[in-house]
Design an enzyme around this catalytic site. Structure first.
Site, mmCIF file in Angstrom:
data_model
loop_
_atom_site.group_PDB
_atom_site.id
_atom_site.type_symbol
_atom_site.label_atom_id
_atom_site.label_comp_id
_atom_site.label_asym_id
_atom_site.label_seq_id
_atom_site.Cartn_x
_atom_site.Cartn_y
_atom_site.Cartn_z
ATOM 1 N N SER A 4 -13.177 -4.438 -3.898
ATOM 2 C CA SER A 4 -13.147 -5.109 -2.607
ATOM 3 C C SER A 4 -13.899 -6.449 -2.682
ATOM 4 C CB SER A 4 -13.725 -4.171 -1.530
ATOM 5 O OG SER A 4 -13.425 -4.628 -0.241
ATOM 6 N N ASP A 10 -3.522 0.345 1.989
ATOM 7 C CA ASP A 10 -4.836 -0.223 2.282
ATOM 8 C C ASP A 10 -4.835 -0.851 3.674
ATOM 9 O OD1 ASP A 10 -7.212 -1.758 2.396
ATOM 10 O OD2 ASP A 10 -7.211 -2.038 0.229
ATOM 11 N N HIS A 15 -7.967 2.104 1.117
ATOM 12 C CA HIS A 15 -8.952 1.186 0.524
ATOM 13 C C HIS A 15 -9.959 2.024 -0.255
ATOM 14 C CE1 HIS A 15 -10.732 -2.768 0.200
ATOM 15 N NE2 HIS A 15 -11.916 -2.304 0.572
#
Length: 223
Positions: A119, A173, A204
């Site tokens: 991320s 996601d 995610h």
């Protein structure tokens, strides 16, 4: 005055590591997020690797109402989109560069160092790795996007034009849309980078199949 070195957790797969993976966590997490992953990668016993899991600095994050949390840079809403904070990105880039320098001082050359992240940490791996002046072993960016994408062509280091890049993203996601990750891939391949691309049926997060693929990729580039 130089910034203090980021606090980190370390896992060594064998004594006297000759390779290193600097793995950066996502927004609001910390270095403990992936500290249990190395055994699951099933790396060859002969491959001695030091995994470094740094903790991002504590700072307010605009999209989270100014709440103070671990973040590599601020993210601000802008006409419905999310905008990364360029000064913050560059500050964290310098801090990651300091971690690379520490590994070199401990006997691991740049060519045996992988920058990795999930991320926001994946964005940092790309931000730093593409600009690093020495050839790295690889860049691994999971569930993220390409920060400051319009500046990469001008700022990228020639030394890492052929660096192996592992990009992976979840098809479900909800935080960083798959389309944004695909744009990162297209931007990088358009600039001539060799990207190994993976999609997984997950939100995610990371999944077992992804961990297996990461382990295979690391074993290959660090062989």
């Amino acid at each position: 005055m130089a910034d203090a070195l980021l606090e980190s957790l370390e896992v060594e797969t064998a004594p006297s590591p000759r390779a290193a993976v600097i793995w950066m966590h996502g927004l609001g997490a910390d270095g403990y997020d992936f500290v249990d992953v190395p055994p699951a990668l099933r790396l060859p016993e002969s491959l001695a690797v030091r995994f470094v899991f740094p903790h991002a600095p504590m700072q307010p994050v605009t999209i989270n109402g100014g709440m103070v949390m671990r973040a590599w840079y601020d993210i601000r809403p802008d006409a419905g989109a999310r905008r990364e904070d360029e000064p913050g990105l560059r500050q964290s880039q310098r801090q990651v560069e300091a971690l690379i320098a520490r590994e070199k001082a401990r006997g691991v050359p740049a060519a045996r160092i992988v920058l990795a992240g999930f991320s926001q940490g994946g964005a940092m791996a790309l931000q730093t790795g593409l600009r690093h002046p020495e050839r790295l072993a690889g860049i691994m960016a999971l569930s993220c996007y390409l920060p400051l994408a319009d500046l990469v062509a001008a700022e990228a280091s020639a030394a890492n034009r052929d660096v192996p890049i592992f990009l992976a993203h979840g098809t479900h996601d909800p935080l960083i849309p798959l389309t944004r990750a695909r744009r990162a891939r297209e931007s990088l391949t358009g600039l001539g980078y060799a990207v190994e691309w993976h999609e997984y049926p997950m939100p995610h997060s990371v999944c077992d199949a992804e961990i297996r693929d990461i382990g295979a990729w690391l074993a290959r580039i660090l062989a």
